[in-house]
Design a protein around this motif. Structure first.
Motif, short mmCIF file in Angstrom:
data_model
loop_
_atom_site.label_atom_id
_atom_site.label_comp_id
_atom_site.label_asym_id
_atom_site.label_seq_id
_atom_site.Cartn_x
_atom_site.Cartn_y
_atom_site.Cartn_z
N ALA A 154 0.82 -1.20 0.00
CA ALA A 154 0.00 0.00 0.00
C ALA A 154 0.86 1.26 0.00
O ALA A 154 0.57 2.23 -0.70
N ARG A 155 1.94 1.23 0.79
CA ARG A 155 2.82 2.40 0.82
C ARG A 155 3.53 2.60 -0.52
O ARG A 155 3.67 3.71 -1.01
N ASP A 156 3.96 1.48 -1.13
CA ASP A 156 4.64 1.57 -2.43
C ASP A 156 3.69 2.08 -3.50
O ASP A 156 4.07 2.87 -4.36
N LEU A 157 2.44 1.62 -3.45
CA LEU A 157 1.46 2.09 -4.43
C LEU A 157 1.26 3.59 -4.29
O LEU A 157 1.17 4.30 -5.27
N GLU A 158 1.23 4.07 -3.10
CA GLU A 158 1.06 5.51 -2.89
C GLU A 158 2.28 6.27 -3.40
O GLU A 158 2.16 7.35 -3.95
N ALA A 159 3.44 5.66 -3.26
CA ALA A 159 4.66 6.34 -3.69
C ALA A 159 4.79 6.40 -5.19
O ALA A 159 5.52 7.23 -5.72
N THR A 160 4.12 5.54 -5.95
CA THR A 160 4.26 5.50 -7.40
C THR A 160 3.29 6.43 -8.10
O THR A 160 3.16 6.39 -9.32
N ARG A 161 2.57 7.24 -7.37
CA ARG A 161 1.58 8.13 -7.99
C ARG A 161 2.26 9.07 -8.97
O ARG A 161 3.25 9.73 -8.66
N GLY A 162 1.74 9.12 -10.20
CA GLY A 162 2.23 10.03 -11.21
C GLY A 162 3.37 9.51 -12.05
O GLY A 162 3.85 10.22 -12.92
N ILE A 201 -12.65 -15.56 1.95
CA ILE A 201 -13.07 -15.31 0.57
C ILE A 201 -11.88 -14.75 -0.20
O ILE A 201 -10.95 -14.20 0.40
N GLU A 202 -11.90 -14.91 -1.53
CA GLU A 202 -10.80 -14.47 -2.37
C GLU A 202 -11.21 -13.30 -3.24
O GLU A 202 -12.39 -13.15 -3.60
N ALA A 203 -10.20 -12.50 -3.58
CA ALA A 203 -10.40 -11.38 -4.50
C ALA A 203 -9.21 -11.31 -5.45
O ALA A 203 -8.10 -11.73 -5.10
N SER A 204 -9.44 -10.81 -6.66
CA SER A 204 -8.39 -10.67 -7.66
C SER A 204 -8.10 -9.19 -7.89
O SER A 204 -9.04 -8.38 -8.00
N PHE A 205 -6.81 -8.85 -7.98
CA PHE A 205 -6.43 -7.47 -8.29
C PHE A 205 -6.78 -7.13 -9.73
O PHE A 205 -6.72 -7.98 -10.63
N ARG A 206 -7.16 -5.89 -9.95
CA ARG A 206 -7.36 -5.36 -11.29
C ARG A 206 -6.61 -4.03 -11.39
O ARG A 206 -6.51 -3.29 -10.41
N PHE A 207 -6.04 -3.75 -12.55
CA PHE A 207 -5.30 -2.51 -12.72
C PHE A 207 -5.46 -2.01 -14.15
O PHE A 207 -5.77 -2.78 -15.06
N ARG A 208 -5.25 -0.73 -14.31
CA ARG A 208 -5.33 -0.12 -15.64
C ARG A 208 -4.46 1.13 -15.66
O ARG A 208 -4.76 2.12 -14.99
N PRO A 209 -3.36 1.11 -16.44
CA PRO A 209 -2.53 2.31 -16.56
C PRO A 209 -3.28 3.41 -17.31
O PRO A 209 -3.87 3.17 -18.35
N ASN A 210 -3.26 4.60 -16.76
CA ASN A 210 -3.87 5.77 -17.38
C ASN A 210 -2.86 6.90 -17.44
O ASN A 210 -1.86 6.90 -16.70
N PRO A 211 -3.06 7.86 -18.31
CA PRO A 211 -2.12 8.99 -18.37
C PRO A 211 -1.97 9.72 -17.04
O PRO A 211 -0.90 10.25 -16.74
N ASP A 212 -3.02 9.73 -16.24
CA ASP A 212 -2.94 10.43 -14.97
C ASP A 212 -2.51 9.52 -13.82
O ASP A 212 -2.61 9.89 -12.66
N GLY A 213 -2.04 8.32 -14.14
CA GLY A 213 -1.58 7.41 -13.09
C GLY A 213 -2.27 6.07 -13.17
O GLY A 213 -3.20 5.85 -13.95
N LEU A 214 -1.82 5.15 -12.36
CA LEU A 214 -2.36 3.79 -12.35
C LEU A 214 -3.66 3.73 -11.55
O LEU A 214 -3.74 4.26 -10.44
N LYS A 215 -4.66 3.07 -12.11
CA LYS A 215 -5.92 2.83 -11.42
C LYS A 215 -5.93 1.39 -10.92
O LYS A 215 -5.62 0.47 -11.66
N LEU A 216 -6.30 1.21 -9.67
CA LEU A 216 -6.25 -0.11 -9.05
C LEU A 216 -7.58 -0.46 -8.40
O LEU A 216 -8.34 0.41 -7.97
#
Length: 288
Positions: free
Chosen positions: A180-188, A237-252
């Motif tokens: 979670a911390r790394d994801l926040e650090a990769t913004r932009g 219960i299980e969940a799967s990650f989803r992601f999508r790179p966008n020009p304004d940053g990664l959506k998760l």
């Protein structure tokens, strides 16, 4: 004495000599005007012509005095305890999966077995004393469901994981907090590529504006342990990650993996737990 005086005297004598007959005439008139007397608990009596004797004219199929009450409880243990207090050989459990409701009908119709001298094969029952458990989502499941199925900004997603990491059992919550911390650090940053590793995880490769490269490894799936319904024990219960790179940053985000099957199984488990604790039969469906 004149004839007129004689008639007047006889009329006055009749009125004063027999007051009981006058009262009886008035009572008879009242009985004829309204011959039926309703009594509590569905009983009714009527005056019939033979001397105006009272006769029971109650409906032979009138239901006896009964409890008319619908109780909604919040957990299975409360449903079990309430049912044990009032159940008898008529009581049944009806489990409605569509509405996630488990109802104990305490005065359901009796079985089709009655003494021969009654002369009927069925005994209708009121079916008006019901205790029902309407299952509600737990607070934990409601929080995760509100985020599920949508893509979120890195900041929002990282804060959510950090706040609710105690519900995660695989990978280790500490690892998820670090992610979670790394994801926040990769913004932009600009994401260049994504490759699947032999472990089934996915590696994101990115470059910052200073062209410093780094790798961020995110598990493809994660496992939660939390109550699905209020008042129940945690379920995995299980969940799967989803992601999508966008020009304004990664959506998760993430999506559930067959969670509805787990919820249905949990519903069945609760219904049969109530049946086992009360000794009552359970029917899957609904009463129309």
């Amino acid at each position: 004495m004149s004839k007129t005086e004689t008639l007047t005297h006889d009329s006055d004598a009749a009125q004063t000599a027999c007051p009981g007959e006058t009262l009886e005439a008035v009572l008879k008139a009242a009985r004829i005007a309204d011959p039926v007397i309703d009594r509590p608990n569905g009983f009714a009596f009527a005056f019939v012509p033979e001397g105006f004797r009272m006769q029971d004219v109650s409906d032979p199929y009138q239901l006896p005095p009964r409890i008319q009450q619908r109780v909604t409880v919040d957990d299975a243990d409360s449903l079990i305890q309430y049912a044990k207090r009032f159940l008898d050989d008529r009581s049944v459990i009806i489990a409605d999966l569509d509405t996630l409701t488990i109802g104990v009908v305490l005065d359901w119709h009796s079985q089709n077995q009655v003494p021969e001298d009654i002369g009927v094969t069925l005994q209708p029952q009121p079916c008006q004393h019901i205790a029902a458990l309407k299952l509600r989502n737990s607070e934990e499941f409601a929080r995760w469901s509100a985020m599920e199925g949508a893509l979120h900004s890195q900041m929002e997603f990282a804060e959510f994981l950090d706040e609710n990491s105690s519900d995660i059992v695989d990978p280790d919550p500490a690892v998820m907090i670090e992610i979670a911390r790394d994801l926040e650090a990769t913004r932009g940053v600009a994401f260049k590529s994504g490759t699947r590793l032999q472990t089934g995880e996915r590696s994101f490769r990115y470059e910052t504006e200073t062209h410093v490269k780094g790798d961020l490894v995110v598990p493809q799936r994660f496992c939660l342990s939390l109550p699905l319904f209020f008042g129940e024990a945690p379920t995995e219960i299980e969940a799967s990650f989803r992601f999508r790179p966008n020009p304004d940053g990664l959506k998760l985000g993430y999506v559930w993996r067959r969670v509805e099957h787990v919820r249905q199984a949990k519903f069945q488990e609760i219904a049969f737990r109530v049946a086992e604790a009360t000794g009552l039969p359970v029917f899957q469906g609904r009463a129309e």
